[in-house]
Design an enzyme around this catalytic site. Structure first.
Site, short mmCIF file in Angstrom:
data_model
loop_
_atom_site.label_atom_id
_atom_site.label_comp_id
_atom_site.label_asym_id
_atom_site.label_seq_id
_atom_site.Cartn_x
_atom_site.Cartn_y
_atom_site.Cartn_z
CB CYS A 116 -51.08 -11.62 48.48
SG CYS A 116 -51.70 -11.01 46.90
CD GLU A 137 -53.05 -8.38 54.48
OE1 GLU A 137 -53.23 -7.66 53.47
OE2 GLU A 137 -53.10 -9.64 54.41
CG HIS A 187 -54.59 -9.30 50.85
ND1 HIS A 187 -53.34 -8.73 50.99
CD2 HIS A 187 -54.75 -9.53 49.52
CE1 HIS A 187 -52.77 -8.61 49.79
NE2 HIS A 187 -53.61 -9.09 48.89
#
Length: 249
Positions: free
Chosen positions: A112, A222, A220
């Site tokens: 990001c 994660e 994203h």
């Protein structure tokens, strides 16, 4: 056996009246559990900790997302609009650190804001408001929605041949989340566009010919990384690269 360490530059922000150096827990957990390495938070001090001192202590870098944006002055852009959060402390640490890490062959994974930092550090530019660019979609999340909706699948990406992501992704098209207002305008000369959204927005980048692992994604991975095949592959490959870097040091 010595544990491999990944450095994560912090955000600099006020909590109440006090300055804090902070990193979202989801990034820390993805490094520990997805890449199976030790997360090490890097404070963004003024003046910055010298890059060589940081890189002597870590075998990889994770550049995270953030509510803040890279300062437009870093890439020759117009001043930001009122209310757009900047983090000059993070810029001062992250941008030169990225360049030094890449030069040394230290693995870097950029997510990001980190994806945008990677492009800027290597000479690229950014759109400050992607949704205002003709022909582009609105890549922002609905901040009033629950987190599982904000981070849910938002659009597909198409993987291009010739980049790092093509060797990691199990398919050439898959869905990603989308929580960004800024994006790549001019890609840095040394970088390769690994994936694009249907509207042409660059969603992943890598650096062919780099000494080490260099990957950036606009989304994203994660977020609930263990539930997604592409996210698992990204963090696993990053962890493998970090461990190989430590062994060669």
């Amino acid at each position: 056996m010595t544990t491999s360490v990944v450095g994560i530059p912090c955000d600099h922000r006020l909590i109440g009246k006090h300055p804090f150096h902070a990193v979202g827990e989801k990034y820390i957990l993805a490094v520990r559990d997805g890449a199976s390495v030790l997360p090490f938070l890097i404070p963004v001090l003024d003046p910055p900790i010298p890059t060589n001192e940081i890189l002597e202590s870590v075998s990889g870098l994770l550049m995270t997302g953030s509510p803040s944006n890279v300062s437009p002055k870093r890439y020759g852009g117009v001043p930001p609009r009122d209310g757009v959060l900047q983090d000059e402390r993070r810029d001062d640490t992250a941008l030169p650190l990225l360049m030094a890490a890449i030069e040394r062959g230290v693995p870097v994974l950029c997510l990001c804001r980190g994806f945008q930092e990677l492009n800027v550090a290597l000479g690229g530019t950014l759109h400050q408001h992607v949704h205002e660019v003709e022909g582009r979609a609105d890549h922002r999340e609905d901040k009033s929605a629950p987190l599982n909706i904000q981070y849910g699948p938002a659009h597909s990406v198409r993987v291009a041949e010739g980049g790092l992501l093509a060797g990691l992704a199990p398919s050439k098209s898959f869905d990603v989340n989308s929580l960004h207002s800024q994006g790549i305008d001019r890609i840095a000369p040394a970088l390769h566009a690994d994936a694009t959204a249907p509207d042409g927005t660059i969603e992943a980048i890598s650096m062919p010919g780099a000494k080490g692992f260099v990957l950036g994604v606009q989304w994203h991975p994660e977020w609930r990384w263990s539930e997604d095949r592409v996210s698992r592959a990204i963090f696993s490959a990053f962890g493998d690269a970090v461990r190989a870097c430590r062994r060669s040091a």
